[in-house]
Design a protein around this motif. Sequence first.
Motif, PDB file in Angstrom:
ATOM      1  N   ALA A   6       0.859  -1.179   0.000  1.00 31.25           N
ATOM      2  CA  ALA A   6       0.000   0.000   0.000  1.00 31.25           C
ATOM      3  C   ALA A   6       0.895   1.228   0.000  1.00 31.25           C
ATOM      4  O   ALA A   6       1.753   1.389   0.877  1.00 31.25           O
ATOM      5  N   ILE A   7       0.720   2.103  -0.999  1.00 33.46           N
ATOM      6  CA  ILE A   7       1.515   3.323  -1.126  1.00 33.46           C
ATOM      7  C   ILE A   7       0.597   4.512  -0.885  1.00 33.46           C
ATOM      8  O   ILE A   7      -0.376   4.713  -1.628  1.00 33.46           O
ATOM      9  N   THR A   8       0.865   5.306   0.149  1.00 31.42           N
ATOM     10  CA  THR A   8       0.008   6.456   0.428  1.00 31.42           C
ATOM     11  C   THR A   8       0.316   7.578  -0.563  1.00 31.42           C
ATOM     12  O   THR A   8       1.441   7.725  -1.025  1.00 31.42           O
ATOM     13  N   MET A   9      -0.703   8.391  -0.858  1.00 25.14           N
ATOM     14  CA  MET A   9      -0.496   9.450  -1.858  1.00 25.14           C
ATOM     15  C   MET A   9       0.206  10.670  -1.266  1.00 25.14           C
ATOM     16  O   MET A   9       0.691  11.525  -2.007  1.00 25.14           O
ATOM     17  N   GLY A  10       0.286  10.782   0.075  1.00 27.54           N
ATOM     18  CA  GLY A  10       0.894  11.951   0.681  1.00 27.54           C
ATOM     19  C   GLY A  10      -0.036  13.147   0.645  1.00 27.54           C
ATOM     20  O   GLY A  10      -1.225  13.035   0.337  1.00 27.54           O
ATOM     21  N   ILE A  36      -0.680  -0.755  -4.595  1.00 24.21           N
ATOM     22  CA  ILE A  36      -1.990  -0.125  -4.595  1.00 24.21           C
ATOM     23  C   ILE A  36      -1.874   1.175  -3.810  1.00 24.21           C
ATOM     24  O   ILE A  36      -1.299   1.194  -2.714  1.00 24.21           O
ATOM     25  N   VAL A  37      -2.371   2.260  -4.373  1.00 22.65           N
ATOM     26  CA  VAL A  37      -2.271   3.578  -3.745  1.00 22.65           C
ATOM     27  C   VAL A  37      -3.474   3.783  -2.834  1.00 22.65           C
ATOM     28  O   VAL A  37      -4.613   3.487  -3.217  1.00 22.65           O
ATOM     29  N   THR A  38      -3.235   4.289  -1.627  1.00 25.11           N
ATOM     30  CA  THR A  38      -4.348   4.688  -0.766  1.00 25.11           C
ATOM     31  C   THR A  38      -4.462   6.208  -0.833  1.00 25.11           C
ATOM     32  O   THR A  38      -3.483   6.918  -0.626  1.00 25.11           O
ATOM     33  N   GLY A  39      -5.665   6.674  -1.146  1.00 23.59           N
ATOM     34  CA  GLY A  39      -5.861   8.112  -1.282  1.00 23.59           C
ATOM     35  C   GLY A  39      -7.100   8.435  -2.083  1.00 23.59           C
ATOM     36  O   GLY A  39      -8.117   7.758  -1.976  1.00 23.59           O
ATOM     37  N   ASP A  40      -6.992   9.451  -2.908  1.00 21.21           N
ATOM     38  CA  ASP A  40      -8.114   9.925  -3.710  1.00 21.21           C
ATOM     39  C   ASP A  40      -7.813   9.703  -5.187  1.00 21.21           C
ATOM     40  O   ASP A  40      -6.815  10.207  -5.698  1.00 21.21           O
ATOM     41  N   ALA A  41      -8.688   8.959  -5.869  1.00 21.56           N
ATOM     42  CA  ALA A  41      -8.463   8.639  -7.283  1.00 21.56           C
ATOM     43  C   ALA A  41      -8.421   9.895  -8.141  1.00 21.56           C
ATOM     44  O   ALA A  41      -7.671   9.971  -9.129  1.00 21.56           O
ATOM     45  N   LYS A  42      -9.194  10.927  -7.768  1.00 24.63           N
ATOM     46  CA  LYS A  42      -9.199  12.174  -8.547  1.00 24.63           C
ATOM     47  C   LYS A  42      -7.838  12.861  -8.490  1.00 24.63           C
ATOM     48  O   LYS A  42      -7.375  13.433  -9.477  1.00 24.63           O
ATOM     49  N   PHE A  68      -3.292  -4.769 -10.498  1.00 26.44           N
ATOM     50  CA  PHE A  68      -1.840  -4.974 -10.363  1.00 26.44           C
ATOM     51  C   PHE A  68      -1.194  -5.187 -11.728  1.00 26.44           C
ATOM     52  O   PHE A  68      -0.411  -6.119 -11.925  1.00 26.44           O
ATOM     53  N   THR A  69      -1.526  -4.322 -12.660  1.00 26.34           N
ATOM     54  CA  THR A  69      -1.031  -4.420 -14.037  1.00 26.34           C
ATOM     55  C   THR A  69      -0.283  -3.147 -14.402  1.00 26.34           C
ATOM     56  O   THR A  69      -0.796  -2.032 -14.168  1.00 26.34           O
ATOM     57  N   PHE A  70       0.888  -3.275 -14.983  1.00 30.87           N
ATOM     58  CA  PHE A  70       1.646  -2.104 -15.415  1.00 30.87           C
ATOM     59  C   PHE A  70       0.823  -1.294 -16.407  1.00 30.87           C
ATOM     60  O   PHE A  70       0.227  -1.845 -17.339  1.00 30.87           O
ATOM     61  N   GLY A  71       0.781   0.006 -16.205  1.00 36.05           N
ATOM     62  CA  GLY A  71      -0.037   0.883 -17.044  1.00 36.05           C
ATOM     63  C   GLY A  71      -1.359   1.235 -16.408  1.00 36.05           C
ATOM     64  O   GLY A  71      -2.076   2.111 -16.897  1.00 36.05           O
ATOM     65  N   VAL A  72      -1.699   0.539 -15.317  1.00 43.93           N
ATOM     66  CA  VAL A  72      -2.920   0.806 -14.563  1.00 43.93           C
ATOM     67  C   VAL A  72      -2.539   1.105 -13.112  1.00 43.93           C
ATOM     68  O   VAL A  72      -1.853   0.300 -12.477  1.00 43.93           O
ATOM     69  N   ILE A  73      -2.959   2.263 -12.613  1.00 40.77           N
ATOM     70  CA  ILE A  73      -2.688   2.603 -11.217  1.00 40.77           C
ATOM     71  C   ILE A  73      -3.925   2.275 -10.393  1.00 40.77           C
ATOM     72  O   ILE A  73      -4.987   2.893 -10.560  1.00 40.77           O
ATOM     73  N   ASP A  74      -3.797   1.284  -9.527  1.00 40.00           N
ATOM     74  CA  ASP A  74      -4.894   0.916  -8.631  1.00 40.00           C
ATOM     75  C   ASP A  74      -4.916   1.879  -7.446  1.00 40.00           C
ATOM     76  O   ASP A  74      -3.885   2.079  -6.791  1.00 40.00           O
ATOM     77  N   VAL A  75      -6.073   2.469  -7.186  1.00 37.95           N
ATOM     78  CA  VAL A  75      -6.213   3.401  -6.067  1.00 37.95           C
ATOM     79  C   VAL A  75      -7.334   2.938  -5.152  1.00 37.95           C
ATOM     80  O   VAL A  75      -8.489   2.796  -5.601  1.00 37.95           O
ATOM     81  N   TYR A  76      -7.008   2.685  -3.903  1.00 39.13           N
ATOM     82  CA  TYR A  76      -8.038   2.431  -2.898  1.00 39.13           C
ATOM     83  C   TYR A  76      -8.651   3.796  -2.623  1.00 39.13           C
ATOM     84  O   TYR A  76      -8.111   4.602  -1.877  1.00 39.13           O
ATOM     85  N   ASP A  77      -9.799   4.053  -3.261  1.00 43.20           N
ATOM     86  CA  ASP A  77     -10.340   5.408  -3.342  1.00 43.20           C
ATOM     87  C   ASP A  77     -11.087   5.802  -2.073  1.00 43.20           C
ATOM     88  O   ASP A  77     -12.132   5.236  -1.747  1.00 43.20           O
ATOM     89  N   LEU A  78     -10.550   6.796  -1.377  1.00 41.00           N
ATOM     90  CA  LEU A  78     -11.161   7.292  -0.150  1.00 41.00           C
ATOM     91  C   LEU A  78     -12.009   8.537  -0.388  1.00 41.00           C
ATOM     92  O   LEU A  78     -12.640   9.039   0.539  1.00 41.00           O
TER      93      LEU A  78
END
Length: 343
Positions: A6-10, A36-42, A68-78
């Motif tokens: 899990a990578i936070t968006m900061g 997978i990024v945790t944060g806001d997809a926007k 989990f595919t290169f070219g696609v950024i998965d975001v756990y959208d909060l």
Amino acid sequence: MKPILAITMGDPAGIGPEIVVKALSHQETYEKCRPIVTGDAKVIRKAVDLLGFDMQVNAVSNVEDARFTFGVIDVYDLNCVDIDQLEYGQVAAQCGNAAFVSVRKAIDLAMEGKVDGTVTAPLNKEALNLAGHHYDGHTEIYATFTHTKKYAMLLADEHLRVIHVSTHVPLRKACDLVKKARIIEVTELIDDACRQFCIQNPRIGIAGLNPHSSDNGLFGDEEALEITPAVEELIARGFNVVGPVPPDTLFAKAKCGQFDGCVAMYHDQGHIPFKVVGFNWNAETGKMDSVKGVNITLGLPIIRVSVDHGTAFDVAGKGIASEDALMVSVDYATKMALNRMNR
């Protein structure tokens, strides 16, 4: 299986989203782990557009839905940012809150076993506190929500790995915190960390507090009363330690590979040599060419690795921030996660 990180968006107003997107634009990141990024997809979409990358953003509410595919950024959208109110380079309460909830979600996912480790992009402490979250930074947030009492900060960049007896306290108080028990505690932590990095029988250098490690008591007695007894006990217990080593030579030797890890007595004693090595300043442009060091919180029940730089509001939104430190952070988190998975 590659570990899930899990990578936070900061802070959305800083360089965090930008360097996250840049790190995920490298195929090698996906060869190491499943991010997978945790944060806001926007916010992540805005960063993708800023950089002009041809990448998709996949907003999910469960880790299981990530591609989990290169070219696609998965975001756990909060969904935690009003994108119309977002201004790069500005301290804002909504950004401090967004950074906080992104970190909380990463911690929760790791504690629940849904991800194998966490990597944090920089947050802004002023914005964090404006949002009502009164913490000194990431380390204290992680300690609070993992219910951890004994922890320490480890800085790492190539051969140089530094842990601290004390960090964010006044220098006068830092001297009082140089105690045998704490020195032993952080040495145990850095020894274990080095083994997680696949270093067998790590050689640890323990710094003195005073100039020349006091020159046998001429410049202070902390070495005789606290540091030397800690070193002697560690050696008796089988640790490969040396000290107290004069601080003005310890880090130069470690940089050249003589030590696998260093124990610094206070914040700046460890941070200054570390940043001299890892921060590359360009005098012509007046900017950093690269910042490579990482910050690892040891003693937690979960893995936390972070870049060791700030939000850089002065360059946020310009597309020029370096992702080097985040790439190294992902590498360290991957190694640590694999080590735990294979135990």
